[in-house]
Scaffold this motif. Sequence first.
Motif, PDB file in Angstrom:
ATOM      1  N   GLY A   1      92.538  18.116  53.422  1.00 39.27           N
ATOM      2  CA  GLY A   1      93.218  16.949  54.125  1.00 39.27           C
ATOM      3  C   GLY A   1      93.803  17.429  55.478  1.00 39.27           C
ATOM      4  O   GLY A   1      94.029  16.564  56.278  1.00 39.27           O
ATOM      5  N   ALA A   2      94.542  18.479  55.327  1.00 34.50           N
ATOM      6  CA  ALA A   2      95.305  18.872  56.668  1.00 34.50           C
ATOM      7  C   ALA A   2      94.124  19.319  57.589  1.00 34.50           C
ATOM      8  O   ALA A   2      94.529  19.280  58.888  1.00 34.50           O
ATOM      9  CB  ALA A   2      96.391  20.018  56.365  1.00 34.50           C
ATOM     10  N   LYS A   3      93.108  19.861  57.316  1.00 30.31           N
ATOM     11  CA  LYS A   3      92.133  20.165  57.982  1.00 30.31           C
ATOM     12  C   LYS A   3      91.544  19.055  58.952  1.00 30.31           C
ATOM     13  O   LYS A   3      91.499  19.229  60.056  1.00 30.31           O
ATOM     14  CB  LYS A   3      90.950  20.786  57.451  1.00 30.31           C
ATOM     15  CG  LYS A   3      90.934  22.335  56.919  1.00 30.31           C
ATOM     16  CD  LYS A   3      89.577  22.829  56.247  1.00 30.31           C
ATOM     17  CE  LYS A   3      89.863  24.280  55.848  1.00 30.31           C
ATOM     18  NZ  LYS A   3      88.683  24.807  55.213  1.00 30.31           N
ATOM     19  N   LYS A   4      91.264  18.037  58.199  1.00 28.51           N
ATOM     20  CA  LYS A   4      90.720  16.341  58.781  1.00 28.51           C
ATOM     21  C   LYS A   4      92.019  16.148  59.925  1.00 28.51           C
ATOM     22  O   LYS A   4      91.491  15.772  61.006  1.00 28.51           O
ATOM     23  CB  LYS A   4      90.922  15.711  57.804  1.00 28.51           C
ATOM     24  CG  LYS A   4      90.410  14.359  58.341  1.00 28.51           C
ATOM     25  CD  LYS A   4      88.886  14.366  58.511  1.00 28.51           C
ATOM     26  CE  LYS A   4      88.649  12.725  58.664  1.00 28.51           C
ATOM     27  NZ  LYS A   4      89.283  11.617  59.284  1.00 28.51           N
ATOM     28  N   GLU A   5      93.273  16.684  59.565  1.00 28.51           N
ATOM     29  CA  GLU A   5      94.236  15.946  60.564  1.00 28.51           C
ATOM     30  C   GLU A   5      94.116  16.889  61.894  1.00 28.51           C
ATOM     31  O   GLU A   5      94.458  16.431  63.087  1.00 28.51           O
ATOM     32  CB  GLU A   5      95.674  16.025  59.821  1.00 28.51           C
ATOM     33  CG  GLU A   5      95.782  14.897  58.884  1.00 28.51           C
ATOM     34  CD  GLU A   5      96.965  15.186  58.016  1.00 28.51           C
ATOM     35  OE1 GLU A   5      97.581  15.951  58.206  1.00 28.51           O
ATOM     36  OE2 GLU A   5      97.220  14.299  57.411  1.00 28.51           O
TER      37      GLU A   5
END
Length: 501
Positions: A431-435
């Motif tokens: 999820g943080a990668k996508k951000e």
Amino acid sequence: MSEHLLEMKQISKSFPGVKVLENVQLNLKSGELVALMGENGAGKSTLMKILGGIYERDAGTILVKGAAQEKMTPDIASKLGIAIIHQELNLISHLSVMENIFLGREFTYGRSGFVNWAKMRKEAKHWLKQLEIDLDPDTLVGDLSVGQQQMIEIAKALSMQADILVLDEPTAALTHREIDALFQVIASLKQKGVGMIYISHRMEEIFQVSDRITVLRDGQYVGTVETASTNMDELVRMMVGREITDRFPKEQIECGDERLRVDNLSVKGKLEKISFSVRSGEIVGIAGLMGAGRTEMAKAIFGLEHVSEGQIFVDHQPVRITRPIDAIRAGIALVTEDRKEEGLVLSLPVRENISLPNLDKVSSLGVLRPKHEQELSDDAIKRLLIKTAGGEQIVGSLSGGNQQKVVIGKWLATEPKILILDEPTRGVDIGAKKEIYDIMNHLAKSGVAILMISSELPEVLGMSDRILVMHEGRITGEFTRAEATQELIMHAATGGKSHAV
């Protein structure tokens, strides 16, 4: 007797003001590898620290080989055959490889107390050989690369001949060859009946080595699935509670003029005649195996390596960079590979970490202006969606993904023209990668030139407009987004020339 080697039932744990785990469960059979997955902050490491006796559980039951364990301490866990390889390495740099492997378990001559160095050296060689590590046991750990140190941690755990082995992000700093050797050892341990819990954000690895997958979200148990009967989309839904339709949301952005040009950059013994350019709004990926010189190149551009030859241009103007302040003034920012050692002061709050490279903006005549500092911090938290209680929260207490956002935030506050990202999503959940990818897209749209170093080929292929490949301090390949493939990149990364550069 239970069929399970390990059972953790209804485990709960709170820290002051925060409930970290609530009724979490996990079980493990002999000869099985269970992947433990979830976003940063989901509670994976806390659960393993409870298993290892580092934290005391507030509620719940732990059974090892069917026997309930009322209390767990590191010593009890070790005696029960539990070994944990933590993400943060626990080695002593001024001791040798063999001293680290057998620390606290030294071989002695009977009751004399004298260390049997010959036996220790022989045993150390045996465990190093198991991992195909060609190292002298007398080598100082401080002289080893991070990847080699990680393998020493694994050798240390293997030497304990544990029944339950926990591996927390074991491949984050390993080369492809070291990863292959580790996976062979994992297969061998499974055959010997060792049960393993494997924590990793690398989806491809999870599907390669695990038998079952247990997912946590926000400190709660979501479910356990058989690896063979699930897929990446289902796991993402379990982990983040929503679908991430595109792992690499690269946007097509029209590139502008040349922002950065490097001509014949050399660093003695590390880099040889590196030349390339990056345009405004362009994301250039840098691929290569560990030791190829990618990080050294980034540090040379940022003034952290002594350049023996070559020239750097920003917006067509030559710049002289001998130290980081020169790079910052030229509009260059570097998000380093090791955020904990080089990117953050973990004991300081978010506010002060963001201020560090921006003191000229938050001070007047050498006097800090708290209001300006607070505004800068609040802006970064809001802009990057950093999950924190506020600017006064200590950075070391944040999850890995949010720590990475703080590092990016402090450099974005310098308003760079050129942003160098060295392994920007290492140890960061999906999820943080996508951000982080969304942040990269936004910066590219605003005209920032981005240089992204990554060991994850899908990431390089998914987020780059153009890809440069390095091998032994040289650029050996250059590809457009359309023509790049994993095979072509690996060919160049292992020394085969690909495309005239």
